[in-house]
Design a protein around this motif. Structure first.
Motif, PDB file in Angstrom:
ATOM      1  N   GLU A   1       0.824  -1.205   0.000  1.00  0.00           N
ATOM      2  CA  GLU A   1       0.000   0.000   0.000  1.00  0.00           C
ATOM      3  C   GLU A   1       0.862   1.260   0.000  1.00  0.00           C
ATOM      4  O   GLU A   1       0.509   2.261  -0.623  1.00  0.00           O
ATOM      5  CB  GLU A   1      -0.921  -0.014   1.217  1.00  0.00           C
ATOM      6  CG  GLU A   1      -1.996   1.060   1.186  1.00  0.00           C
ATOM      7  CD  GLU A   1      -3.031   0.866   2.275  1.00  0.00           C
ATOM      8  OE1 GLU A   1      -3.984   1.666   2.315  1.00  0.00           O
ATOM      9  OE2 GLU A   1      -2.888  -0.083   3.078  1.00  0.00           O
ATOM     10  N   ALA A   2       2.003   1.220   0.688  1.00  0.00           N
ATOM     11  CA  ALA A   2       2.896   2.380   0.730  1.00  0.00           C
ATOM     12  C   ALA A   2       3.606   2.606  -0.601  1.00  0.00           C
ATOM     13  O   ALA A   2       3.892   3.746  -0.975  1.00  0.00           O
ATOM     14  CB  ALA A   2       3.923   2.197   1.839  1.00  0.00           C
ATOM     15  N   ALA A   3       3.904   1.519  -1.320  1.00  0.00           N
ATOM     16  CA  ALA A   3       4.685   1.633  -2.558  1.00  0.00           C
ATOM     17  C   ALA A   3       3.822   1.776  -3.803  1.00  0.00           C
ATOM     18  O   ALA A   3       4.248   2.379  -4.790  1.00  0.00           O
ATOM     19  CB  ALA A   3       5.589   0.406  -2.708  1.00  0.00           C
TER      20      ALA A   3
ATOM     21  N   SER B   1      -5.279  -0.742  -7.625  1.00  0.00           N
ATOM     22  CA  SER B   1      -5.990  -1.245  -6.455  1.00  0.00           C
ATOM     23  C   SER B   1      -5.090  -2.168  -5.637  1.00  0.00           C
ATOM     24  O   SER B   1      -4.479  -3.105  -6.177  1.00  0.00           O
ATOM     25  CB  SER B   1      -7.245  -2.006  -6.901  1.00  0.00           C
ATOM     26  OG  SER B   1      -7.789  -2.753  -5.842  1.00  0.00           O
ATOM     27  N   VAL B   2      -5.009  -1.902  -4.332  1.00  0.00           N
ATOM     28  CA  VAL B   2      -4.222  -2.750  -3.438  1.00  0.00           C
ATOM     29  C   VAL B   2      -4.815  -4.153  -3.398  1.00  0.00           C
ATOM     30  O   VAL B   2      -4.091  -5.156  -3.425  1.00  0.00           O
ATOM     31  CB  VAL B   2      -4.161  -2.155  -2.020  1.00  0.00           C
ATOM     32  CG1 VAL B   2      -3.401  -3.087  -1.078  1.00  0.00           C
ATOM     33  CG2 VAL B   2      -3.509  -0.789  -2.045  1.00  0.00           C
ATOM     34  N   ASP B   3      -6.130  -4.249  -3.349  1.00  0.00           N
ATOM     35  CA  ASP B   3      -6.786  -5.552  -3.305  1.00  0.00           C
ATOM     36  C   ASP B   3      -6.490  -6.366  -4.557  1.00  0.00           C
ATOM     37  O   ASP B   3      -6.239  -7.571  -4.487  1.00  0.00           O
ATOM     38  CB  ASP B   3      -8.303  -5.385  -3.147  1.00  0.00           C
ATOM     39  CG  ASP B   3      -8.681  -4.867  -1.763  1.00  0.00           C
ATOM     40  OD1 ASP B   3      -7.896  -5.095  -0.813  1.00  0.00           O
ATOM     41  OD2 ASP B   3      -9.745  -4.245  -1.634  1.00  0.00           O
ATOM     42  N   ARG B   4      -6.518  -5.702  -5.699  1.00  0.00           N
ATOM     43  CA  ARG B   4      -6.227  -6.408  -6.955  1.00  0.00           C
ATOM     44  C   ARG B   4      -4.792  -6.909  -6.983  1.00  0.00           C
ATOM     45  O   ARG B   4      -4.521  -8.038  -7.382  1.00  0.00           O
ATOM     46  CB  ARG B   4      -6.494  -5.479  -8.137  1.00  0.00           C
ATOM     47  CG  ARG B   4      -6.321  -6.161  -9.492  1.00  0.00           C
ATOM     48  CD  ARG B   4      -6.477  -5.175 -10.626  1.00  0.00           C
ATOM     49  NE  ARG B   4      -6.274  -5.812 -11.919  1.00  0.00           N
ATOM     50  CZ  ARG B   4      -6.039  -5.150 -13.044  1.00  0.00           C
ATOM     51  NH1 ARG B   4      -5.992  -3.820 -13.033  1.00  0.00           N
ATOM     52  NH2 ARG B   4      -5.846  -5.795 -14.182  1.00  0.00           N
TER      53      ARG B   4
ATOM     54  N   VAL C   1      11.878 -12.051  -1.038  1.00  0.00           N
ATOM     55  CA  VAL C   1      10.483 -11.976  -1.480  1.00  0.00           C
ATOM     56  C   VAL C   1       9.920 -10.592  -1.187  1.00  0.00           C
ATOM     57  O   VAL C   1       9.253  -9.973  -2.032  1.00  0.00           O
ATOM     58  CB  VAL C   1       9.632 -13.059  -0.792  1.00  0.00           C
ATOM     59  CG1 VAL C   1       8.156 -12.883  -1.133  1.00  0.00           C
ATOM     60  CG2 VAL C   1      10.091 -14.453  -1.204  1.00  0.00           C
ATOM     61  N   ARG C   2      10.215 -10.086  -0.006  1.00  0.00           N
ATOM     62  CA  ARG C   2       9.701  -8.761   0.377  1.00  0.00           C
ATOM     63  C   ARG C   2      10.235  -7.677  -0.554  1.00  0.00           C
ATOM     64  O   ARG C   2       9.482  -6.802  -1.004  1.00  0.00           O
ATOM     65  CB  ARG C   2      10.086  -8.454   1.829  1.00  0.00           C
ATOM     66  CG  ARG C   2       9.600  -7.100   2.331  1.00  0.00           C
ATOM     67  CD  ARG C   2       9.835  -6.958   3.841  1.00  0.00           C
ATOM     68  NE  ARG C   2       9.431  -5.640   4.304  1.00  0.00           N
ATOM     69  CZ  ARG C   2      10.260  -4.611   4.424  1.00  0.00           C
ATOM     70  NH1 ARG C   2      11.545  -4.757   4.132  1.00  0.00           N
ATOM     71  NH2 ARG C   2       9.828  -3.444   4.852  1.00  0.00           N
TER      72      ARG C   2
ATOM     73  N   CYS D   1       8.159  -4.451  -7.289  1.00  0.00           N
ATOM     74  CA  CYS D   1       7.094  -4.632  -8.274  1.00  0.00           C
ATOM     75  C   CYS D   1       5.962  -3.637  -8.029  1.00  0.00           C
ATOM     76  O   CYS D   1       5.461  -2.999  -8.957  1.00  0.00           O
ATOM     77  CB  CYS D   1       6.569  -6.069  -8.206  1.00  0.00           C
ATOM     78  SG  CYS D   1       5.341  -6.473  -9.464  1.00  0.00           S
ATOM     79  N   ALA D   2       5.575  -3.485  -6.763  1.00  0.00           N
ATOM     80  CA  ALA D   2       4.493  -2.563  -6.424  1.00  0.00           C
ATOM     81  C   ALA D   2       4.872  -1.123  -6.726  1.00  0.00           C
ATOM     82  O   ALA D   2       4.027  -0.320  -7.149  1.00  0.00           O
ATOM     83  CB  ALA D   2       4.129  -2.712  -4.947  1.00  0.00           C
ATOM     84  N   LYS D   3       6.131  -0.769  -6.504  1.00  0.00           N
ATOM     85  CA  LYS D   3       6.578   0.611  -6.733  1.00  0.00           C
ATOM     86  C   LYS D   3       6.332   1.040  -8.175  1.00  0.00           C
ATOM     87  O   LYS D   3       5.984   2.187  -8.438  1.00  0.00           O
ATOM     88  CB  LYS D   3       8.061   0.741  -6.396  1.00  0.00           C
ATOM     89  CG  LYS D   3       8.616   2.141  -6.612  1.00  0.00           C
ATOM     90  CD  LYS D   3      10.049   2.241  -6.179  1.00  0.00           C
ATOM     91  CE  LYS D   3      10.610   3.631  -6.499  1.00  0.00           C
ATOM     92  NZ  LYS D   3       9.892   4.700  -5.808  1.00  0.00           N
ATOM     93  N   PHE D   4       6.510   0.112  -9.122  1.00  0.00           N
ATOM     94  CA  PHE D   4       6.300   0.446 -10.527  1.00  0.00           C
ATOM     95  C   PHE D   4       4.836   0.299 -10.944  1.00  0.00           C
ATOM     96  O   PHE D   4       4.488   0.610 -12.092  1.00  0.00           O
ATOM     97  CB  PHE D   4       7.188  -0.424 -11.409  1.00  0.00           C
ATOM     98  CG  PHE D   4       8.643  -0.083 -11.314  1.00  0.00           C
ATOM     99  CD1 PHE D   4       9.161   1.031 -11.955  1.00  0.00           C
ATOM    100  CD2 PHE D   4       9.504  -0.847 -10.554  1.00  0.00           C
ATOM    101  CE1 PHE D   4      10.494   1.370 -11.860  1.00  0.00           C
ATOM    102  CE2 PHE D   4      10.851  -0.526 -10.441  1.00  0.00           C
ATOM    103  CZ  PHE D   4      11.344   0.592 -11.097  1.00  0.00           C
TER     104      PHE D   4
END
Length: 317
Positions: A50-52, A58-61, A81-82, A88-91
């Protein structure tokens, strides 16, 4: 969630460095795996995601897609993994195999964008209206005349009725239509060129060859990697967003076996760090000046002051 203050950026940087050290240590041969039958829990990454994650995703997606990937990463270290998930989320790319993938490479989870992911970031930048990326197979009609006018310099007529399984790929090409109506140059990559790049730079391919598994993306998705090589080459010919430059740096870090999350630092923070390093070097250089030089300069400044004071005394008398 953007880091709005220098303090927040420094704190985030410190956390990243701590994780990086853990990732490096986790490359040892005696790393313990996640216990059999237990997967990494997607909820433990939710706050980081959620932060990145950009606000339009959508965070849920993202978490739903990630939950399908995590079971394949059970042998990877938790720290790797983290960092792969956060990168991945950042982009803002989904690890669904279409925009991006998170692979298990030598017990290290690694984030990689697909050629669709590169195209998505180009389109998202607002600098590019559309991107064309295709593979030319044996039997296709094509002509490339770089000196011809735009629109006539490259022609590709694929054989739509022929099965790709029975034909050999010859090369991939890519070009982009830019905002304003201009078109980038056409970038081409032959199969031989792509194989040379793969053999020299892809550590995942080299390991997959050495252990006999042949399970790297170059083994399982060669046409996609051929297209990705063409898209990356084309991206160098057009306008580059900060996000696209960061993605290239992240993937280069993976190729060189370095933690990716350090390469994903936002340009503002990277500039601050570079400025701080320059200031530190300048401060160290100033301390290297010989003491004798300082003494000479001090005496040189003091003499005129004494003459000036003597002159004032004579005036008073």
């Amino acid at each position: 969630m953007a880091l709005s203050t220098l303090k927040e950026r420094v704190q985030a940087r410190a956390a990243v460095v701590a994780d990086t050290e853990e990732i490096r240590h986790d490359r040892a041969d005696d790393v313990e795996e996640t216990p059999a039958g237990r997967d990494h829990d997607v909820q433990q990454f939710r706050a980081d995601i959620e932060a990145a994650l950009p606000k339009h995703i959508s965070v849920d997606r993202f978490c739903t897609v990630l939950s399908q990937v995590l079971p394949k990463l059970r042998k990877c270290t938790p720290a790797s993994v983290r960092q792969a998930v956060i990168t991945c989320a950042k982009f803002g790319l989904l690890p669904d195999g279409d925009e991006a993938v998170i692979t298990a490479d030598d017990r290290i989870a690694t984030f990689l964008a697909t050629y669709h992911g590169y195209i998505e970031l180009m389109w998202r930048s607002g600098l590019v209206k559309s991107v064309v990326a295709k593979v030319v197979y044996e039997g296709d009609e094509w002509e490339f005349v770089p000196t011809a006018r735009v629109g006539e310099d490259f022609v590709h007529k694929p054989d739509l009725l022929a099965s790709k399984k029975d034909r050999k790929p010859l090369f991939a090409y890519s070009f982009a239509w830019l905002d304003g109506g201009a078109r980038s140059e056409v970038a081409t990559v032959t199969v031989e060129e792509a194989e040379e790049i793969r053999d020299e730079f892809s550590k995942a391919y080299q390991r997959a060859e050495a252990n006999g598994k042949k399970d790297s993306l170059w083994h399982t998705r060669f046409p996609d990697m051929l297209l990705k090589t063409a898209v990356r080459r084309m991206a160098k010919l057009g306008p580059k967003s900060a996000e696209l430059r960061a993605l290239v740096a992240v993937e280069r870090a993976a190729e060189e076996g370095r933690p990716q999350i350090l390469a994903a630092i936002d340009p503002e923070t990277a500039a601050l760090e570079a400025e701080a390093r320059r200031a530190a070097r300048a401060a160290e250089a100033s301390q290297d000046v010989p003491a004798s030089r300082l003494a000479v300069k001090t005496r040189g400044r003091a003499k005129p002051r004494r003459r000036h004071r003597d002159k004032n005394r004579k005036t008073r008398r």
